[in-house]
Scaffold this active site. Sequence first.
Site, short mmCIF file in Angstrom:
data_model
loop_
_atom_site.label_atom_id
_atom_site.label_comp_id
_atom_site.label_asym_id
_atom_site.label_seq_id
_atom_site.Cartn_x
_atom_site.Cartn_y
_atom_site.Cartn_z
N LYS A 119 0.93 -1.00 -0.05
CA LYS A 119 0.06 0.08 -0.19
C LYS A 119 0.82 1.46 0.00
CE LYS A 119 -3.37 -2.70 0.40
NZ LYS A 119 -3.63 -3.37 -0.78
N GLU A 203 -2.15 8.19 8.03
CA GLU A 203 -3.00 9.00 6.92
C GLU A 203 -3.76 10.01 7.88
OE1 GLU A 203 -5.21 6.87 4.24
OE2 GLU A 203 -3.51 6.35 2.82
N HIS A 238 -16.08 -3.56 6.34
CA HIS A 238 -15.17 -3.24 5.28
C HIS A 238 -15.45 -4.15 4.28
CE1 HIS A 238 -12.78 -0.64 7.49
NE2 HIS A 238 -12.76 -1.08 8.60
N ARG A 295 -7.21 -7.11 -9.56
CA ARG A 295 -7.88 -8.16 -9.94
C ARG A 295 -9.23 -7.81 -10.49
NH1 ARG A 295 -8.63 -6.84 -4.76
NH2 ARG A 295 -10.64 -6.46 -4.22
C1 MV4 Z 1 -9.82 5.75 5.28
C2 MV4 Z 1 -11.04 6.40 5.77
C3 MV4 Z 1 -10.70 7.69 6.15
N1 MV4 Z 1 -9.52 8.40 6.08
N2 MV4 Z 1 -8.60 6.57 5.02
C4 MV4 Z 1 -9.80 2.19 3.58
C5 MV4 Z 1 -10.13 0.89 3.43
C6 MV4 Z 1 -11.38 0.43 3.47
N3 MV4 Z 1 -12.05 -0.79 3.95
C7 MV4 Z 1 -11.93 1.39 4.66
N4 MV4 Z 1 -10.94 2.60 4.59
C8 MV4 Z 1 -10.92 3.81 4.82
N5 MV4 Z 1 -9.77 4.44 4.90
C9 MV4 Z 1 -8.69 7.56 5.58
N6 MV4 Z 1 -7.64 8.26 5.56
C10 MV4 Z 1 -12.04 5.66 6.00
C11 MV4 Z 1 -12.16 4.28 5.69
C12 MV4 Z 1 -13.20 3.49 5.85
C13 MV4 Z 1 -13.60 2.92 7.21
C14 MV4 Z 1 -13.04 3.27 8.21
C15 MV4 Z 1 -12.98 2.89 9.57
C16 MV4 Z 1 -14.23 2.01 9.81
C17 MV4 Z 1 -15.25 1.98 8.75
C18 MV4 Z 1 -14.79 2.33 7.44
C19 MV4 Z 1 -15.81 2.42 6.43
C20 MV4 Z 1 -15.68 2.76 5.32
C21 MV4 Z 1 -14.33 3.48 5.01
#
Ligand code: MV4
Length: 485
Positions: A119, A203, A238, A295
């Site tokens: 990543k 981040e 997720h 993919r």
């Molecule tokens: C984030 C984010 C907010 N800020 N990155 C990346 C992978 C994906 N499965 C979730 N991701 C996120 N990355 C930054 N810089 C918010 C998410 C995010 C999330 C994070 C924590 C808990 C639930 C989430 C649901 C969707 C997106």
Amino acid sequence: MKTHKINKILIANRGEIALRIIRACKELGIKSVVVFSEVDVNGVWVRKADECYPIMGDPIAAYLDYERIISLAKKADCDAIHPGYGFLSESAEFAQACIDNGIIFIGPKPEHVALFGDKMASKVAMREVGVPMLPGTDEPIDNINDAEKIAEGIGFPIIIKAAFGGGGRGMRIVEKAKDFKEMYESATNESIRFFGRGEVFIEKYLKNPRHIEIQIVADKYGNVVHLGDRDCSIQRRHQKVIEIAPSPLLNEAVRRELYRVSTKAMFKLGYESVGTIEYLVDQDDNFYFIEMNTRVQVEHPVTEIISGIDIIQRMIEIAEGDSLKFMQEEIKLRGYAIEFRINAENPKLNFAPSPGLITNYMAPGGPGVRMDSCAYTNYKIPANYDSMIGKLIVWALDWEGAVRKAQRALDEFLIEGVPTNIPLHRQIVRDQDFIDGKLDTGYLDTKLSTFNLDAIHNMDDEEAKMKEIEGIIKAINAHNLTVRH
Ligand code: MV4
């Protein structure tokens, strides 16, 4: 029909995606071969492939045993292997092993699989080719004191992510500086536990962004086109639950910029095959790269439907060295498509997987409805794999039509024997925010507390059906109707 360099493909996968690849092969005049685990002997895809080979032993290891799979591919005289999604699809080592054995890996070059599997390295590479990034670290941090200084430099809230992870594992949101050390430790430990490597990066954290991704198709000769965008904001833990193409309520200028930046980056990096660039989009429509998937994705059908392009077939042709037969200007995106992942899980038991025997399966159909599934009446869903038993995809010329189509198709769907998330989908497509296209990654968690979980029961169960029949009989009697048999 043209003669192919690829005459026979081994599919190193199972379930609906194996069937999807078989269908692509048949239309291309290519023979399909599947390998299957001992619990998958009754799989629809095993019957529908031209040839099948069992791999005994652990049902998950069977689909990961790449030495065995490559040797079976050679024995069965296959020219190529399609990895589908999950399993070996993002293993650079597997991609290289295919090539070393004279077999075409249907996917990108191993170096690109490796690059985007890392990543942090992919963020550095994508920034260099002009893709916007969130403020954060480029290098793995192995020292907690440095890590804390970096976090303070970015400014809280921040998010810690596993460098070689995915699926939310090893991910921690840190709101305040005082929680940083503890969160950093637990992210690192979880990362080691799940991925065998503890590297994490930091981040700036965006609150409730949209998750928007761009579908790329690129050949070996530098032709790169996009097939538009998808909104995958409706997720739980997720895991994507609903995917939409194109994203509703995305500013057109921002959309064009996403397309421009994404295709330019893939051209500059010399990417080939299909791929997806994932972005987070904030409330002000600023977008930031998060990761690149090398993919075919679960949600590819929504893009196939609005573009008319068969993504799996093009992926196969690109791998055998064909140049793209269409230019960007020839791609016309038409209407809206919505995909609903149908999972065998119990919304009343915190969405616990609920594998078992499907005693009755009646899938929706009719105009604008596509079903990608291997489920059937009397199919026993093995407990060894994830809970997705199929995908319902609907299409209409406008968003409102697509929502109505979804309501109708979901109402038609009958699955008995195992609880599913269909009743949850039925509630979502009647929710005003969904109908208005107002979606972000906080949507589902927020809505789940407002949805009546008791109402999220299967209207398909015996009790409900009996009540309905009793009602009908009462009505018939009340109206003194003559019922002909
Ligand atoms: C984030 C984010 C907010 N800020 N990155 C990346 C992978 C994906 N499965 C979730 N991701 C996120 N990355 C930054 N810089 C918010 C998410 C995010 C999330 C994070 C924590 C808990 C639930 C989430 C649901 C969707 C997106």
